[in-house]
Design a protein around this motif. Sequence first.
Motif, PDB file in Angstrom:
ATOM      1  N   GLN A   2     -10.689   8.133 -16.749  1.00  0.00           N
ATOM      2  CA  GLN A   2     -10.599   8.450 -18.179  1.00  0.00           C
ATOM      3  C   GLN A   2      -9.154   8.579 -18.650  1.00  0.00           C
ATOM      4  OE1 GLN A   2     -13.151  11.901 -18.536  1.00  0.00           O
ATOM      5  NE2 GLN A   2     -14.942  10.693 -17.933  1.00  0.00           N
ATOM      6  N   GLY A   3      -8.298   9.125 -17.778  1.00  0.00           N
ATOM      7  CA  GLY A   3      -6.919   9.371 -18.191  1.00  0.00           C
ATOM      8  C   GLY A   3      -5.969   8.229 -17.890  1.00  0.00           C
ATOM      9  N   GLY A   4      -6.357   7.357 -16.963  1.00  0.00           N
ATOM     10  CA  GLY A   4      -5.512   6.213 -16.656  1.00  0.00           C
ATOM     11  C   GLY A   4      -4.376   6.513 -15.699  1.00  0.00           C
ATOM     12  N   TYR A   5      -4.360   7.723 -15.159  1.00  0.00           N
ATOM     13  CA  TYR A   5      -3.376   8.076 -14.123  1.00  0.00           C
ATOM     14  C   TYR A   5      -4.114   8.624 -12.909  1.00  0.00           C
ATOM     15  CZ  TYR A   5       0.460   7.313 -17.341  1.00  0.00           C
ATOM     16  OH  TYR A   5       1.344   6.728 -18.189  1.00  0.00           O
ATOM     17  N   VAL A   6      -3.608   8.294 -11.726  1.00  0.00           N
ATOM     18  CA  VAL A   6      -4.332   8.634 -10.499  1.00  0.00           C
ATOM     19  C   VAL A   6      -4.318  10.143 -10.250  1.00  0.00           C
ATOM     20  CG1 VAL A   6      -4.422   8.328  -8.008  1.00  0.00           C
ATOM     21  CG2 VAL A   6      -3.877   6.382  -9.494  1.00  0.00           C
ATOM     22  N   VAL A  60       0.862  -1.180   0.000  1.00  0.00           N
ATOM     23  CA  VAL A  60       0.000   0.000   0.000  1.00  0.00           C
ATOM     24  C   VAL A  60       0.897   1.229   0.000  1.00  0.00           C
ATOM     25  CG1 VAL A  60      -1.722   1.320   1.271  1.00  0.00           C
ATOM     26  CG2 VAL A  60      -1.910  -1.171   1.139  1.00  0.00           C
ATOM     27  N   LEU A  61       0.741   2.056  -1.015  1.00  0.00           N
ATOM     28  CA  LEU A  61       1.666   3.169  -1.231  1.00  0.00           C
ATOM     29  C   LEU A  61       1.187   4.467  -0.595  1.00  0.00           C
ATOM     30  CD1 LEU A  61       2.439   2.456  -4.997  1.00  0.00           C
ATOM     31  CD2 LEU A  61       3.792   1.786  -2.992  1.00  0.00           C
ATOM     32  N   MET A  62      -0.106   4.734  -0.714  1.00  0.00           N
ATOM     33  CA  MET A  62      -0.643   5.974  -0.150  1.00  0.00           C
ATOM     34  C   MET A  62      -2.162   5.911  -0.147  1.00  0.00           C
ATOM     35  SD  MET A  62      -0.170   8.782  -3.225  1.00  0.00           S
ATOM     36  CE  MET A  62      -0.972  10.063  -2.251  1.00  0.00           C
ATOM     37  N   VAL A  63      -2.761   6.842   0.577  1.00  0.00           N
ATOM     38  CA  VAL A  63      -4.207   7.038   0.547  1.00  0.00           C
ATOM     39  C   VAL A  63      -4.449   8.507   0.242  1.00  0.00           C
ATOM     40  CG1 VAL A  63      -6.327   7.077   1.924  1.00  0.00           C
ATOM     41  CG2 VAL A  63      -4.719   5.186   2.173  1.00  0.00           C
ATOM     42  N   GLY A  64      -5.314   8.760  -0.731  1.00  0.00           N
ATOM     43  CA  GLY A  64      -5.701  10.128  -1.030  1.00  0.00           C
ATOM     44  C   GLY A  64      -7.203  10.228  -1.094  1.00  0.00           C
ATOM     45  N   PHE A  65      -7.705  11.413  -1.387  1.00  0.00           N
ATOM     46  CA  PHE A  65      -9.143  11.598  -1.508  1.00  0.00           C
ATOM     47  C   PHE A  65      -9.496  12.037  -2.916  1.00  0.00           C
ATOM     48  CE2 PHE A  65      -8.328  11.702   2.954  1.00  0.00           C
ATOM     49  CZ  PHE A  65      -9.403  11.014   3.482  1.00  0.00           C
ATOM     50  N   MET A  66     -10.655  11.595  -3.355  1.00  0.00           N
ATOM     51  CA  MET A  66     -11.141  11.965  -4.686  1.00  0.00           C
ATOM     52  C   MET A  66     -12.533  12.555  -4.577  1.00  0.00           C
ATOM     53  SD  MET A  66     -10.080   8.699  -7.029  1.00  0.00           S
ATOM     54  CE  MET A  66      -8.355   8.407  -7.469  1.00  0.00           C
ATOM     55  N   ASN A  67     -12.754  13.657  -5.298  1.00  0.00           N
ATOM     56  CA  ASN A  67     -14.128  14.067  -5.547  1.00  0.00           C
ATOM     57  C   ASN A  67     -14.534  13.453  -6.898  1.00  0.00           C
ATOM     58  OD1 ASN A  67     -12.702  15.610  -7.317  1.00  0.00           O
ATOM     59  ND2 ASN A  67     -13.414  17.606  -6.554  1.00  0.00           N
ATOM     60  N   ARG A  68     -15.725  13.732  -7.342  1.00  0.00           N
ATOM     61  CA  ARG A  68     -16.179  13.093  -8.577  1.00  0.00           C
ATOM     62  C   ARG A  68     -15.290  13.453  -9.777  1.00  0.00           C
ATOM     63  NH1 ARG A  68     -21.101  10.699  -9.187  1.00  0.00           N
ATOM     64  NH2 ARG A  68     -21.930  11.831  -7.399  1.00  0.00           N
ATOM     65  N   PRO A  69     -14.932  14.740  -9.956  1.00  0.00           N
ATOM     66  CA  PRO A  69     -14.059  15.059 -11.095  1.00  0.00           C
ATOM     67  C   PRO A  69     -12.692  14.361 -11.013  1.00  0.00           C
ATOM     68  CG  PRO A  69     -15.139  17.052 -10.295  1.00  0.00           C
ATOM     69  CD  PRO A  69     -15.456  15.969  -9.306  1.00  0.00           C
ATOM     70  N   ALA A  70     -12.145  14.212  -9.822  1.00  0.00           N
ATOM     71  CA  ALA A  70     -10.854  13.521  -9.683  1.00  0.00           C
ATOM     72  C   ALA A  70     -10.984  12.065 -10.094  1.00  0.00           C
ATOM     73  CB  ALA A  70     -10.352  13.619  -8.244  1.00  0.00           C
ATOM     74  N   LEU A  71     -12.068  11.422  -9.670  1.00  0.00           N
ATOM     75  CA  LEU A  71     -12.272  10.027 -10.047  1.00  0.00           C
ATOM     76  C   LEU A  71     -12.474   9.907 -11.555  1.00  0.00           C
ATOM     77  CD1 LEU A  71     -12.633   7.058  -9.335  1.00  0.00           C
ATOM     78  CD2 LEU A  71     -15.074   7.502  -9.029  1.00  0.00           C
ATOM     79  N   GLU A  72     -13.240  10.819 -12.126  1.00  0.00           N
ATOM     80  CA  GLU A  72     -13.472  10.761 -13.574  1.00  0.00           C
ATOM     81  C   GLU A  72     -12.171  10.949 -14.344  1.00  0.00           C
ATOM     82  OE1 GLU A  72     -16.588  13.599 -14.190  1.00  0.00           O
ATOM     83  OE2 GLU A  72     -18.154  12.201 -13.520  1.00  0.00           O
ATOM     84  N   ARG A  73     -11.365  11.901 -13.901  1.00  0.00           N
ATOM     85  CA  ARG A  73     -10.095  12.110 -14.598  1.00  0.00           C
ATOM     86  C   ARG A  73      -9.207  10.870 -14.466  1.00  0.00           C
ATOM     87  NH1 ARG A  73      -6.351  17.425 -14.000  1.00  0.00           N
ATOM     88  NH2 ARG A  73      -8.325  18.366 -14.630  1.00  0.00           N
TER      89      ARG A  73
END
Lengths: 123, 123
Positions: free
Chosen positions: B42-46, B26-39
């Motif tokens: 769609q983009g293939g990078y976290v 496990v490398l890290m934990v971050g937070f995503m809102n909807r646009p972050a998850l979509e990007r």
Amino acid sequence: MDTELDFDKMAGLIPAVVQDSSTGEVLMVGFMNRPALERTLQGGYVTFYSRTRNQLWTKGETSGNRLRLLSAQTDCDRDTMLLQVQVEGDGLVCHRGTRSCFTEAVPFATAGAQPAPSAEEIR
Amino acid sequence: MDTELDFDKMAGLIPAVVQDSSTGEVLMVGFMNRPALERTLQGGYVTFYSRTRNQLWTKGETSGNRLRLLSAQTDCDRDTMLLQVQVEGDGLVCHRGTRSCFTEAVPFATAGAQPAPSAEEIR
């Protein structure tokens, strides 16, 4: 030690990632307030704070599938916990009867030359 | 698919656990809102949502240590993401120069007959 953790970023809670110590599989993510973390560290079994029930919740206390703590780390921001555990009981952590709660694949576009996942993979 | 995720429990955010696809670390934990998850999908990078900077943040966009998405799952509550990645660049995810952000052991009392961790283990 736990008093050095940063509970302020999320209104008194920190996320806790539970990982199977022997396989590396991520089993679940829960939240802990300070009492939940203290109970976990002192009792040696993972206790969360239930946001919906507004109370401490020792995972597996009814099912028997308790999460015995084998090692614990915090991250560079000191606002997240990572817990390696051994699952007791029948080893099924999720209430749906699976080892891990993370069973539902989310499809995504692939980056670079990575082939698209098959229909079976993204089921 | 991402619209089925539950962003309501945490004021528009979900935690995202990043795991090394090849080692299980496990490398890290971050937070995503909807646009972050979509990007991310769609983009293939976290891409995370930075709570301190209040903006989207593609991990590694300056360091080159981007997190290429290889698989993604959500959990039984649909309020957390687990992402298996390949780390690009020099493979060091943490700004402190380590592979994982989870480098700081937290000591705890042991349950049952488990021996106490040595000073080195809890260093």
